[in-house]
Design a protein around this motif. Sequence first.
Motif, short mmCIF file in Angstrom:
data_model
loop_
_atom_site.label_atom_id
_atom_site.label_comp_id
_atom_site.label_asym_id
_atom_site.label_seq_id
_atom_site.Cartn_x
_atom_site.Cartn_y
_atom_site.Cartn_z
N THR A 1 53.16 27.92 48.31
CA THR A 1 52.19 28.67 47.58
C THR A 1 51.34 27.81 46.63
N ARG A 2 50.19 28.41 46.39
CA ARG A 2 49.21 27.64 45.59
C ARG A 2 48.72 28.68 44.46
N VAL A 3 48.73 28.40 43.23
CA VAL A 3 47.80 29.14 42.29
C VAL A 3 46.53 28.68 41.88
N TRP A 4 45.47 29.58 42.15
CA TRP A 4 44.34 29.26 42.14
C TRP A 4 43.59 29.95 40.71
N LEU A 5 43.31 28.96 39.86
CA LEU A 5 42.87 29.37 38.67
C LEU A 5 41.06 29.79 38.68
N VAL A 6 41.01 30.92 38.73
CA VAL A 6 39.36 31.22 39.28
C VAL A 6 38.39 30.78 38.24
N ALA A 7 37.38 30.11 38.43
CA ALA A 7 36.45 29.56 37.27
C ALA A 7 35.69 30.95 36.75
N PRO A 8 35.29 30.69 35.64
CA PRO A 8 34.68 32.03 35.02
C PRO A 8 33.20 32.15 35.52
N SER B 1 60.62 30.78 51.13
CA SER B 1 61.00 31.41 52.35
C SER B 1 61.09 30.03 53.46
N GLU B 2 62.06 30.05 54.30
CA GLU B 2 62.44 28.86 55.07
C GLU B 2 60.98 28.75 56.13
N HIS B 3 60.82 29.97 56.52
CA HIS B 3 59.73 30.06 57.73
C HIS B 3 58.58 30.95 57.50
N GLY B 4 57.33 30.71 57.88
CA GLY B 4 56.30 31.84 57.79
C GLY B 4 55.21 31.52 58.69
N SER B 5 54.38 32.45 58.82
CA SER B 5 53.42 32.26 59.63
C SER B 5 52.05 32.89 59.02
N GLY B 6 50.93 32.23 59.45
CA GLY B 6 49.77 32.67 58.88
C GLY B 6 49.34 32.28 57.35
N ALA B 7 48.12 32.52 56.75
CA ALA B 7 47.96 32.32 55.47
C ALA B 7 47.16 33.73 54.89
N LEU B 8 47.54 33.63 53.67
CA LEU B 8 47.18 34.77 52.88
C LEU B 8 46.73 34.38 51.66
N LEU B 9 45.55 35.16 51.09
CA LEU B 9 45.02 34.82 49.79
C LEU B 9 44.96 36.44 49.21
N VAL B 10 45.48 36.67 48.00
CA VAL B 10 45.57 37.57 46.94
C VAL B 10 45.19 37.29 45.82
N ALA B 11 44.62 38.30 44.86
CA ALA B 11 44.27 38.05 43.46
C ALA B 11 44.91 38.91 42.56
N ILE B 12 45.24 38.48 41.58
CA ILE B 12 46.20 39.29 40.27
C ILE B 12 45.21 39.38 39.26
N GLU B 13 44.82 40.67 39.19
CA GLU B 13 44.34 40.99 37.75
C GLU B 13 42.83 40.19 37.59
N LEU B 14 42.05 40.06 38.53
CA LEU B 14 40.77 39.89 38.52
C LEU B 14 39.80 40.93 38.16
N ASP B 15 39.03 40.75 37.22
CA ASP B 15 38.22 41.82 36.59
C ASP B 15 37.12 41.95 37.66
N ARG C 1 34.23 40.95 37.35
CA ARG C 1 33.02 40.11 37.10
C ARG C 1 33.12 39.24 38.57
N HIS C 2 34.67 39.11 38.79
CA HIS C 2 34.56 38.22 40.13
C HIS C 2 34.44 39.19 41.44
N PRO C 3 33.47 38.72 42.13
CA PRO C 3 33.45 39.31 43.66
C PRO C 3 34.43 38.77 44.24
#
Lengths: 462, 463
Positions: free
Chosen positions: B418-425, B336-350, B352-354
Amino acid sequence: MTESVVLAVVGHTNVGKTSLLRTLTRDVAFGEVSPHASTTRHVEGARLLVDGEPVVDLYDTPGLEDAMALLDHLEQLKRPGERPDGPTLLSRFLDGPAARQRFEQEAKVLRQLMASTAGLYVIDAREPVLPKYRDELEVLSMCGKPLLPALNFVARPDNRADDWQQALSRLGLHALLRFDSVAPPLDGEKQLYESLALLTPSARPQLQRLIQDRAAQADARRRRGARLIAELLVDVAAYHILVAPDQTAADAATQTMRERVRQREQACVEALLRLYAFRLKDASAGELPLANGRWEEDPFHPETLKKVGVRLGGGALAGAASGLAIDLMVGGITLGAAAALGALAGSAAEGGRSFGPRVLAKLRGYRELTVDDPILRLLALRQQQLLQALEARGHAALDPVRLDNPAEEVWRSGKLPEPLVKARAYPEWSSLNPQPRLDAAERQAQLSALERIISQPLQSRA
Amino acid sequence: LSNADPSQPLSRLDRLWLAEAVRLTEEHAGLLDDAEANRRARARGGDLRQRILTRADWLARQNGLRPALLQWRQSAGLMLVGLALLALLTGSGLVFAAVGDGSRPVNVFWALGVLLGLHLLTLLGWAASFAVAGRGGALGDLWLWLSSRIARSARTAQLMPALLTLLGRQRLARWGLSLLVHGLWLLILASALLTLIALFAARRYDFVWETTLLGADGFVALTRWLGALPSLAGFPVPEPELVRASANTAPEQEAARRAWASWLLGALLVYGLLPRLVLALLCLWRWRRGLRHLDLDLDVPEYALLRERLLPATEHLGVRDAAPHSLPNPQGRGHSEHGSGALLVAIELDDRHPWPPPLPEGVADGGRLDTRQQRQRLLEQLTEHPPARLAIACDPHRTVDRGTLNLIAELARLAAATRVWLVAPPADEAVDHVRREEWRAAIGGLQIEVVDSAPLGWLETGA
């Protein structure tokens, strides 16, 4: 001839579909297995036969990877106000362009399942029950074919099989199979085919035949494995070399003897692996004794004996260190008189072929080299452990054969079984000796007796 | 020896024999080159037994065992004919040795001994060896040895052990060889009987008995005793007076000659011919019965291996639906050319991760994206309000699949960065580096940056 049952093996990517097929077909060369996703990208079949007649056709399919988007796409294929049933909707999808582009892999799976009698839905039981798996099941159920969920990797400690069981029964899938393709339960195949027979009653007779045939073959394999070990032991027990009474000759003979016993053991290892349809490199590597299909430890090393738990008497230690017991002959009457007289009597009964030369040699002061008891015990233990490991191992296993130390006290410290004691007296029973008489009736009888002793612990497990 | 027709059909015994010979050859020398033979056997079909026989037949044609077998049979047949002729000659020879040409009176007991002595001795020998060693007698061994001598070749040397192993399984060898022995003796004795009848019919013989030590009574009793069984078949026993009269000089009576002659014939028939006939028939019966039960021993290890080749429990059906040249790759280009704010989402975290972690000011929680509805909702939301910075948390414990990659790509297209965060076990689990690398490679393919720790600072400040 009845139609064979066609079974599609389906599931998410990287859950072990190809592994399951390898284990069911006992074929380590089927397809390709790796820990990466999308290893299988085609539909490949294997046929299970009983007495040359096809009974079940198994088809390996690519993994489902994008069931959610596919569901979205299927929604779009519905015309307004229409409620088509699953197969209709799927045929519309399969005829459309998306089935050749974005959803090509999914289309392959669905096409195969629609052409099958039933589907085996493979699940990685270590995974949590994610919504995408439910979506997969929803898409698959549109094919209108019975589905049997199979929980793979249930032998791992971190599995969530119980979660899966609950979730699946909520979806109406109550028949469930726990089948670890790496360490399949001993009656795993039977359970699988029985569950399938419940789902597809028309296929019941064929599946019943398959169950019986596979059980019979497993039993035959076990007996043959025990036989191979029995032959090894008799060969080694009856092996003897007469050596001239000087040290160099004795040393040379000792070397020859050790080498030939090593080779003979290796031949047995290879025969066992072949019997269980494993390749040499499948039984390899790591901390394990079997490296590249070989035992790493030399049977003639005292350390090896200790590891396997063969106890050594104080006096036996010296003999075991050389690995060979030296039976000194003095003027025809020996230190080990009983054994030698037994040997003479034995060869006389067998037609006197080696009677003359042996007596003559002994009168001339020749010594007789034989392989010592602890070595026999070691060989027996090692080969039995290998046989047990092979029994309990699926063809999908990528890790090497792992051996535990079962308590087989008979072989560790008890008296050597009677057939081996007997074999000592019959040099012509050993294929390692010149002019063996391998089909002598008595040898065969003793082999059968030994085979029973060896296969006993296996049968009680099965 | 004449050439045997190589394509001649074989009897059941021969086929089993060839299979056994091939098995023994393979046991000692390793498997033969059997690709074609196996193919033929599979094509012919049938159960494992039939397939093994077909395979063995084909292999035996290739390596010369089959011609050797045919030749052996031929020479064995010739040997048999030779032995039979010899038996016939021996029979007549015995008679001439026993009764001579009539120029001198015949010593009856001597003649009887000559006619039956050897036969009885070999019969005893046969019975002893049959009972003790289960063998078919020396004559049978002789025949086997002779026939293997005559068809002298390396192949024949392999055939004999095979036959003995095969027959030994049903303990048939002894019945077969015994049949041969008794058959030959039957011929010898039959020839002797016929020769004797012919001589008695055409010549005049006088009969006497002689002794130095014994008295006449013993001979009377012996005559009566030996004649008892034949008399049941109608052969008269010489009267005691006649026996006494025949001592040392032959009585000049027609009746005496006839009585002695038929006594002799009766003894030969009953003590010679009949026992051999009965035994030959018994052996024939056992041999036939054994042959019917004769079969391959499918339990031997060699056949277990062959089973895999000839009657495979599985076969490949091949690829039914080929792999595509390339898999459809999720496209990550564009944002996207422009945007506002910051967002954190999680995909298929089970579980075990709070989730979510404590978030700094200005960073919104987009929640977990597991179901279609959640995804749909977020995508619609982002289309309307594109974020300036989007962080996507993924659990590298999952397998990277196309569905997830598509979702990440789609999300990335809707955000400015965008950044992808690989969650630690969780702390008690080891890091699966292989999986992490796969994730890195797959996300890298989408040209999205991958981080290993929570990008909260980046989300908050953009740096």
